[in-house]
Motif scaffolding. Sequence first.
Motif, PDB file in Angstrom:
ATOM      1  N   GLU A  16       0.836  -1.204   0.000  1.00 44.09           N
ATOM      2  CA  GLU A  16       0.000   0.000   0.000  1.00 44.09           C
ATOM      3  C   GLU A  16       0.863   1.242   0.000  1.00 44.09           C
ATOM      4  O   GLU A  16       1.945   1.262   0.586  1.00 44.09           O
ATOM      5  CB  GLU A  16      -0.909   0.015   1.226  1.00 44.09           C
ATOM      6  CG  GLU A  16      -1.936  -1.088   1.229  1.00 44.09           C
ATOM      7  CD  GLU A  16      -2.777  -1.099   2.492  1.00 44.09           C
ATOM      8  OE1 GLU A  16      -2.298  -0.588   3.524  1.00 44.09           O
ATOM      9  OE2 GLU A  16      -3.893  -1.619   2.429  1.00 44.09           O
ATOM     10  N   ARG A  17       0.360   2.268  -0.651  1.00 41.15           N
ATOM     11  CA  ARG A  17       1.007   3.576  -0.685  1.00 41.15           C
ATOM     12  C   ARG A  17      -0.075   4.635  -0.553  1.00 41.15           C
ATOM     13  O   ARG A  17      -1.201   4.436  -0.983  1.00 41.15           O
ATOM     14  CB  ARG A  17       1.739   3.799  -2.005  1.00 41.15           C
ATOM     15  CG  ARG A  17       3.028   3.066  -2.161  1.00 41.15           C
ATOM     16  CD  ARG A  17       4.145   3.885  -1.485  1.00 41.15           C
ATOM     17  NE  ARG A  17       5.454   3.332  -1.750  1.00 41.15           N
ATOM     18  CZ  ARG A  17       6.158   3.537  -2.861  1.00 41.15           C
ATOM     19  NH1 ARG A  17       5.663   4.273  -3.813  1.00 41.15           N
ATOM     20  NH2 ARG A  17       7.344   3.008  -3.021  1.00 41.15           N
ATOM     21  N   SER A  18       0.300   5.739   0.016  1.00 39.72           N
ATOM     22  CA  SER A  18      -0.626   6.842   0.185  1.00 39.72           C
ATOM     23  C   SER A  18      -0.312   7.940  -0.837  1.00 39.72           C
ATOM     24  O   SER A  18       0.845   8.343  -0.982  1.00 39.72           O
ATOM     25  CB  SER A  18      -0.497   7.392   1.605  1.00 39.72           C
ATOM     26  OG  SER A  18      -1.395   8.434   1.797  1.00 39.72           O
ATOM     27  N   PHE A  19      -1.339   8.364  -1.551  1.00 36.75           N
ATOM     28  CA  PHE A  19      -1.192   9.429  -2.548  1.00 36.75           C
ATOM     29  C   PHE A  19      -2.385  10.360  -2.455  1.00 36.75           C
ATOM     30  O   PHE A  19      -3.473   9.945  -2.055  1.00 36.75           O
ATOM     31  CB  PHE A  19      -1.175   8.850  -3.976  1.00 36.75           C
ATOM     32  CG  PHE A  19       0.068   8.112  -4.321  1.00 36.75           C
ATOM     33  CD1 PHE A  19       1.223   8.797  -4.683  1.00 36.75           C
ATOM     34  CD2 PHE A  19       0.096   6.732  -4.291  1.00 36.75           C
ATOM     35  CE1 PHE A  19       2.372   8.107  -4.998  1.00 36.75           C
ATOM     36  CE2 PHE A  19       1.247   6.043  -4.605  1.00 36.75           C
ATOM     37  CZ  PHE A  19       2.389   6.734  -4.962  1.00 36.75           C
ATOM     38  N   PRO A  20      -2.215  11.619  -2.847  1.00 39.22           N
ATOM     39  CA  PRO A  20      -3.391  12.478  -3.011  1.00 39.22           C
ATOM     40  C   PRO A  20      -4.265  11.924  -4.141  1.00 39.22           C
ATOM     41  O   PRO A  20      -3.755  11.338  -5.096  1.00 39.22           O
ATOM     42  CB  PRO A  20      -2.809  13.836  -3.404  1.00 39.22           C
ATOM     43  CG  PRO A  20      -1.375  13.778  -3.053  1.00 39.22           C
ATOM     44  CD  PRO A  20      -0.962  12.353  -3.072  1.00 39.22           C
ATOM     45  N   MET A  21      -5.551  12.099  -4.026  1.00 41.70           N
ATOM     46  CA  MET A  21      -6.465  11.496  -5.001  1.00 41.70           C
ATOM     47  C   MET A  21      -6.224  12.011  -6.416  1.00 41.70           C
ATOM     48  O   MET A  21      -6.421  11.283  -7.390  1.00 41.70           O
ATOM     49  CB  MET A  21      -7.920  11.752  -4.594  1.00 41.70           C
ATOM     50  CG  MET A  21      -8.333  10.974  -3.376  1.00 41.70           C
ATOM     51  SD  MET A  21     -10.031  11.283  -2.911  1.00 41.70           S
ATOM     52  CE  MET A  21     -10.876  10.289  -4.101  1.00 41.70           C
ATOM     53  N   ALA A  22      -5.778  13.254  -6.554  1.00 44.02           N
ATOM     54  CA  ALA A  22      -5.567  13.813  -7.883  1.00 44.02           C
ATOM     55  C   ALA A  22      -4.259  13.346  -8.509  1.00 44.02           C
ATOM     56  O   ALA A  22      -4.096  13.437  -9.722  1.00 44.02           O
ATOM     57  CB  ALA A  22      -5.583  15.332  -7.808  1.00 44.02           C
ATOM     58  N   ASP A  23      -3.322  12.852  -7.685  1.00 46.13           N
ATOM     59  CA  ASP A  23      -1.992  12.532  -8.197  1.00 46.13           C
ATOM     60  C   ASP A  23      -1.658  11.057  -8.117  1.00 46.13           C
ATOM     61  O   ASP A  23      -0.486  10.688  -8.175  1.00 46.13           O
ATOM     62  CB  ASP A  23      -0.935  13.318  -7.401  1.00 46.13           C
ATOM     63  CG  ASP A  23      -1.107  14.809  -7.544  1.00 46.13           C
ATOM     64  OD1 ASP A  23      -1.661  15.238  -8.576  1.00 46.13           O
ATOM     65  OD2 ASP A  23      -0.707  15.548  -6.623  1.00 46.13           O
ATOM     66  N   VAL A  24      -2.628  10.194  -7.978  1.00 44.50           N
ATOM     67  CA  VAL A  24      -2.309   8.771  -7.824  1.00 44.50           C
ATOM     68  C   VAL A  24      -1.859   8.192  -9.174  1.00 44.50           C
ATOM     69  O   VAL A  24      -2.523   8.361 -10.189  1.00 44.50           O
ATOM     70  CB  VAL A  24      -3.513   7.999  -7.245  1.00 44.50           C
ATOM     71  CG1 VAL A  24      -4.722   8.086  -8.119  1.00 44.50           C
ATOM     72  CG2 VAL A  24      -3.137   6.549  -6.996  1.00 44.50           C
ATOM     73  N   PRO A  25      -0.678   7.553  -9.234  1.00 45.53           N
ATOM     74  CA  PRO A  25      -0.210   6.986 -10.498  1.00 45.53           C
ATOM     75  C   PRO A  25      -0.830   5.603 -10.738  1.00 45.53           C
ATOM     76  O   PRO A  25      -1.362   4.968  -9.830  1.00 45.53           O
ATOM     77  CB  PRO A  25       1.296   6.861 -10.275  1.00 45.53           C
ATOM     78  CG  PRO A  25       1.430   6.681  -8.813  1.00 45.53           C
ATOM     79  CD  PRO A  25       0.317   7.438  -8.173  1.00 45.53           C
ATOM     80  N   ARG A  26      -0.757   5.151 -11.999  1.00 45.18           N
ATOM     81  CA  ARG A  26      -1.269   3.816 -12.337  1.00 45.18           C
ATOM     82  C   ARG A  26      -0.306   2.724 -11.877  1.00 45.18           C
ATOM     83  O   ARG A  26      -0.713   1.600 -11.652  1.00 45.18           O
ATOM     84  CB  ARG A  26      -1.510   3.700 -13.832  1.00 45.18           C
ATOM     85  CG  ARG A  26      -2.667   4.537 -14.309  1.00 45.18           C
ATOM     86  CD  ARG A  26      -2.943   4.262 -15.775  1.00 45.18           C
ATOM     87  NE  ARG A  26      -4.059   5.036 -16.242  1.00 45.18           N
ATOM     88  CZ  ARG A  26      -5.323   4.614 -16.204  1.00 45.18           C
ATOM     89  NH1 ARG A  26      -5.596   3.434 -15.733  1.00 45.18           N
ATOM     90  NH2 ARG A  26      -6.287   5.379 -16.641  1.00 45.18           N
ATOM     91  N   SER A  27       0.990   3.073 -11.803  1.00 45.29           N
ATOM     92  CA  SER A  27       1.962   2.096 -11.325  1.00 45.29           C
ATOM     93  C   SER A  27       3.078   2.820 -10.581  1.00 45.29           C
ATOM     94  O   SER A  27       3.339   4.000 -10.825  1.00 45.29           O
ATOM     95  CB  SER A  27       2.527   1.289 -12.484  1.00 45.29           C
ATOM     96  OG  SER A  27       3.265   2.141 -13.341  1.00 45.29           O
ATOM     97  N   VAL A  28       3.696   2.105  -9.656  1.00 48.02           N
ATOM     98  CA  VAL A  28       4.818   2.640  -8.879  1.00 48.02           C
ATOM     99  C   VAL A  28       5.911   1.575  -8.865  1.00 48.02           C
ATOM    100  O   VAL A  28       5.651   0.395  -9.141  1.00 48.02           O
ATOM    101  CB  VAL A  28       4.380   2.979  -7.431  1.00 48.02           C
ATOM    102  CG1 VAL A  28       3.369   4.096  -7.423  1.00 48.02           C
ATOM    103  CG2 VAL A  28       3.859   1.760  -6.722  1.00 48.02           C
ATOM    104  N   PRO A  29       7.137   1.955  -8.545  1.00 48.99           N
ATOM    105  CA  PRO A  29       8.193   0.947  -8.424  1.00 48.99           C
ATOM    106  C   PRO A  29       7.963   0.079  -7.190  1.00 48.99           C
ATOM    107  O   PRO A  29       7.582   0.569  -6.127  1.00 48.99           O
ATOM    108  CB  PRO A  29       9.475   1.762  -8.281  1.00 48.99           C
ATOM    109  CG  PRO A  29       9.111   3.183  -8.383  1.00 48.99           C
ATOM    110  CD  PRO A  29       7.643   3.321  -8.463  1.00 48.99           C
ATOM    111  N   CYS A  30       8.185  -1.215  -7.347  1.00 49.20           N
ATOM    112  CA  CYS A  30       7.991  -2.156  -6.239  1.00 49.20           C
ATOM    113  C   CYS A  30       9.083  -1.927  -5.190  1.00 49.20           C
ATOM    114  O   CYS A  30      10.253  -1.763  -5.545  1.00 49.20           O
ATOM    115  CB  CYS A  30       8.051  -3.583  -6.778  1.00 49.20           C
ATOM    116  SG  CYS A  30       8.053  -4.829  -5.483  1.00 49.20           S
ATOM    117  N   PRO A  31       8.729  -1.904  -3.891  1.00 46.17           N
ATOM    118  CA  PRO A  31       9.760  -1.721  -2.866  1.00 46.17           C
ATOM    119  C   PRO A  31      10.665  -2.952  -2.734  1.00 46.17           C
ATOM    120  O   PRO A  31      11.775  -2.847  -2.218  1.00 46.17           O
ATOM    121  CB  PRO A  31       8.961  -1.478  -1.590  1.00 46.17           C
ATOM    122  CG  PRO A  31       7.633  -2.063  -1.845  1.00 46.17           C
ATOM    123  CD  PRO A  31       7.389  -1.970  -3.313  1.00 46.17           C
TER     124      PRO A  31
END
Length: 96
Positions: A16-31
């Motif tokens: 899980e990651r926290s993002f602002p609703m307007a700036d949430v990306p479709r993908s992020v780098p896996c930790p």
Amino acid sequence: MPLYEFRCAADCGPFERSFPMADVPRSVPCPGCDGDAARLVSSPRLGHGSSPATNLLDSTMRSAHEPAVVAGPPPRSSAGSSPVTTNPLHRRLPRP
Ligand SMILES: [Zn+2]
């Protein structure tokens, strides 16, 4: 900010990651492996609060659809019948 759930394309599992609703990306780098982790569609976590206000709202919503079953009138106090009103004019009203 809301939490969003992501899952790695490899077998690292969801995170899980926290993002602002307007700036949430479709993908992020896996930790775990720095690979591409796509955003998942997950259910919102509603009703997980345990505050008195949340409990009151939950019980009010539940009683609207599932009223509590009552077996009889509430128990009377052991001191006998207590007057409903203390206004002396009400004593002259007709009794049922
Ligand atoms: Zn990974």
